[in-house]
Design an enzyme around this catalytic site. Structure first.
Site, PDB file in Angstrom:
ATOM      1  N   TYR A 142       0.816  -1.213   0.000  1.00 40.95           N
ATOM      2  CA  TYR A 142       0.000   0.000   0.000  1.00 40.95           C
ATOM      3  C   TYR A 142       0.852   1.267   0.000  1.00 40.95           C
ATOM      4  O   TYR A 142       0.407   2.314  -0.447  1.00 40.95           O
ATOM      5  CB  TYR A 142      -0.901   0.035   1.243  1.00 40.95           C
ATOM      6  CG  TYR A 142      -2.221  -0.672   1.088  1.00 40.95           C
ATOM      7  CD1 TYR A 142      -2.288  -2.005   0.722  1.00 40.95           C
ATOM      8  CD2 TYR A 142      -3.414   0.008   1.323  1.00 40.95           C
ATOM      9  CE1 TYR A 142      -3.494  -2.651   0.590  1.00 40.95           C
ATOM     10  CE2 TYR A 142      -4.635  -0.629   1.195  1.00 40.95           C
ATOM     11  CZ  TYR A 142      -4.667  -1.957   0.834  1.00 40.95           C
ATOM     12  OH  TYR A 142      -5.871  -2.588   0.706  1.00 40.95           O
ATOM     13  N   LYS A 192       2.954 -15.440   2.386  1.00 43.41           N
ATOM     14  CA  LYS A 192       3.134 -16.187   1.135  1.00 43.41           C
ATOM     15  C   LYS A 192       4.624 -16.478   1.036  1.00 43.41           C
ATOM     16  O   LYS A 192       5.316 -16.083   0.081  1.00 43.41           O
ATOM     17  CB  LYS A 192       2.603 -15.351  -0.054  1.00 43.41           C
ATOM     18  CG  LYS A 192       2.582 -16.081  -1.383  1.00 43.41           C
ATOM     19  CD  LYS A 192       1.526 -17.171  -1.487  1.00 43.41           C
ATOM     20  CE  LYS A 192       1.654 -17.922  -2.792  1.00 43.41           C
ATOM     21  NZ  LYS A 192       0.792 -19.134  -2.856  1.00 43.41           N
ATOM     22  N   ASP A 225      -3.194 -18.237   0.528  1.00 41.78           N
ATOM     23  CA  ASP A 225      -4.211 -18.921  -0.296  1.00 41.78           C
ATOM     24  C   ASP A 225      -4.931 -19.975   0.523  1.00 41.78           C
ATOM     25  O   ASP A 225      -6.160 -20.116   0.470  1.00 41.78           O
ATOM     26  CB  ASP A 225      -3.584 -19.501  -1.579  1.00 41.78           C
ATOM     27  CG  ASP A 225      -2.281 -20.255  -1.345  1.00 41.78           C
ATOM     28  OD1 ASP A 225      -1.769 -20.241  -0.212  1.00 41.78           O
ATOM     29  OD2 ASP A 225      -1.782 -20.869  -2.316  1.00 41.78           O
ATOM     30  N   ASP A 249      -6.497  -6.796   4.283  1.00 43.73           N
ATOM     31  CA  ASP A 249      -7.604  -6.138   3.580  1.00 43.73           C
ATOM     32  C   ASP A 249      -8.510  -7.195   2.959  1.00 43.73           C
ATOM     33  O   ASP A 249      -9.735  -7.159   3.112  1.00 43.73           O
ATOM     34  CB  ASP A 249      -7.043  -5.216   2.491  1.00 43.73           C
ATOM     35  CG  ASP A 249      -8.148  -4.554   1.686  1.00 43.73           C
ATOM     36  OD1 ASP A 249      -9.084  -4.030   2.306  1.00 43.73           O
ATOM     37  OD2 ASP A 249      -8.080  -4.579   0.441  1.00 43.73           O
ATOM     38  N   ASP A 253     -12.517  -8.852   4.621  1.00 47.42           N
ATOM     39  CA  ASP A 253     -13.804  -8.857   3.923  1.00 47.42           C
ATOM     40  C   ASP A 253     -14.387 -10.270   3.908  1.00 47.42           C
ATOM     41  O   ASP A 253     -15.584 -10.474   4.115  1.00 47.42           O
ATOM     42  CB  ASP A 253     -13.649  -8.387   2.455  1.00 47.42           C
ATOM     43  CG  ASP A 253     -13.777  -6.873   2.299  1.00 47.42           C
ATOM     44  OD1 ASP A 253     -13.403  -6.158   3.248  1.00 47.42           O
ATOM     45  OD2 ASP A 253     -14.245  -6.423   1.244  1.00 47.42           O
TER      46      ASP A 253
HETATM   47  C1  IPM Z   1     -10.417  -1.029   3.983  1.00 40.45           C
HETATM   48  C2  IPM Z   1     -10.616  -0.432   2.616  1.00 40.45           C
HETATM   49  C3  IPM Z   1      -9.437   0.482   2.300  1.00 40.45           C
HETATM   50  C4  IPM Z   1      -8.182  -0.374   2.359  1.00 40.45           C
HETATM   51  C5  IPM Z   1      -9.540   1.235   0.976  1.00 40.45           C
HETATM   52  C6  IPM Z   1     -10.811   2.030   0.880  1.00 40.45           C
HETATM   53  C7  IPM Z   1      -8.347   2.106   0.724  1.00 40.45           C
HETATM   54  O1  IPM Z   1     -10.785  -1.439   1.678  1.00 40.45           O
HETATM   55  O2  IPM Z   1     -10.292  -0.272   4.947  1.00 40.45           O
HETATM   56  O3  IPM Z   1     -10.407  -2.269   4.081  1.00 40.45           O
HETATM   57  O4  IPM Z   1      -7.849  -1.070   1.396  1.00 40.45           O
HETATM   58  O5  IPM Z   1      -7.499  -0.344   3.399  1.00 40.45           O
HETATM   59 MG    MG Z   2     -10.964  -3.379   2.500  1.00 42.97          MG
END
Ligand code: IPM
Ligand code: MG
Length: 359
Positions: A142, A192, A225, A249, A253
């Protein structure tokens, strides 16, 4: 206690969900005898529109002077064609970096009332799931060097760099181990290492640091993975999951969805001081912005984490979590967590009901 909270509502559903969380915080202040003041600040697409840049210097200055920062979400189609360094997301990354928030904690837990919301078979989740993603937040790909150039034979070509130092890995390992010590005593570290040099350093450093400072904590490694697969195959095996910036990240999710809805997952970001930043892990959902359809619970739970992690208000944090549980138990649902027999309400009504339950 007197606390000053910077509020970065951001874009899309950001203003609606932060409004909900502020309402709940005001109720906490009234119920527990605190004074909270709120300062709205621009960051993301709204800041680009108003000042031509995603993170105005004034916003950084005021965030650093506050006791904590509450954040909604940033981004939207309106700003999608801007160059990378002027996108709304750059504002979010910039404020994380400027505040030195290397430690991002994202607890994905299955709420009893929402057991049906998990897309997994009930046998996989019936004994509860709580995955705490500890994500490194100010390093890795990042923030590495990047660029693009035109290659004669291959055409336009772009590159990003993943880079980690021992210090960066050690400080996030400490956070994961401290957390694990209060919980299962187990950390699963994701990498990884079969391919990436940074992952090999990650793995070596995590083990060396944990063995030296947390001999009571068991650290095991999992390739990313495989981790992605294991989260849907057997989510109950996880407790503290230690990850680099990008792996965290992605996996947070996934963990969020396994536990029901991404609309429920909060996150706290801290560095070496108590001034942290608290946000839902979901995005700005431009498709439902302004329709009162968003779920404010992730942001309300982020505000609860703020109470606990920045202000040391553990009772108040528990009161907010209890209020969320109570409203869910009464059958109230926003659209994203709606199921048969439940009662669907909007963002504002959900926040109002949660605030009402805080005592
Ligand atoms: C998160 C989001 C952010 C990230 C984006 C919006 C930059 O996806 O906080 O998970 O990737 O950190
Ligand atoms: Mg995110």
């Amino acid at each position: 206690m007197n606390k000053h909270i910077a509020v970065l509502a951001g874009d899309g559903i950001g203003p609606e969900i932060t409004e909900g969380a502020v309402l709940v915080l005001k109720k906490v202040a009234a119920a527990f005898g605190h004074t909270f003041s709120f300062e709205p600040l621009l960051m993301g697409g709204c800041a680009i529109d108003a000042c031509g840049e995603p993170l105005p210097a004034h916003t950084v200055e005021r965030c650093l002077a506050s006791d904590a920062v509450l954040l909604g979400a940033v981004g939207g189609p309106k700003w999608d064609t801007l160059p990378g360094d002027r996108r709304p997301e750059k504002g979010l990354l910039g404020i994380r970096k400027a505040m030195g928030l290397y430690s991002n904690i994202r607890p994905a837990r299955l709420w009893k009332a929402l057991a049906d919301a998990s897309p997994l078979k009930s046998a996989l989740v019936e004994n509860g799931v709580e995955i705490i993603v500890v994500r490194e937040l100010t390093g890795g790909i990042y923030f590495g060097k990047r660029g693009s150039y035109s290659d004669e034979t291959m055409g336009e070509t772009a590159w990003d760099t993943e880079q980690y130092s021992v210090r960066e890995i050690e400080r996030i390992t400490r956070i994961a181990c401290e957390l694990a010590r209060k919980r299962s005593g187990r950390v699963i570290s994701v990498d990884k290492a079969n391919v990436l040099e940074t992952s090999r350093l990650w793995r070596r450093t995590v083990h060396a640091y944990a063995e030296a400072h947390f001999p009571d904590v068991t650290v095991t490694d999992m390739l990313v993975d495989n981790a992605a697969m294991q989260i849907v195959k057997n989510p109950a095996q996880f407790d503290v999951l230690l990850t680099s910036n990008m792996f965290g990240d992605i996996l947070s999710d996934e963990a969020a969805q396994v536990t029901g809805s991404i609309g429920m997952l909060a996150s706290s970001s801290l560095g070496d001081t108590t001034c942290g930043l608290y946000e839902p892990i979901h995005g700005s959902a431009p498709d439902i912005a302004g329709t009162d359809a968003a779920n404010p619970i992730a942001t309300i739970l982020a505000a609860a984490m703020m109470l606990r992690d920045s202000f040391g208000m553990t009772k108040e944090c528990a009161a907010v979590e209890r209020a969320v549980e109570a409203v869910l138990a009464e059958g109230w649902r926003t659209a994203d967590i709606m199921s048969a027999g439940m009662k669907q309400i909007g963002c504002r009504e959900m926040a109002r009901r949660i605030a009402e339950h805080v005592s």
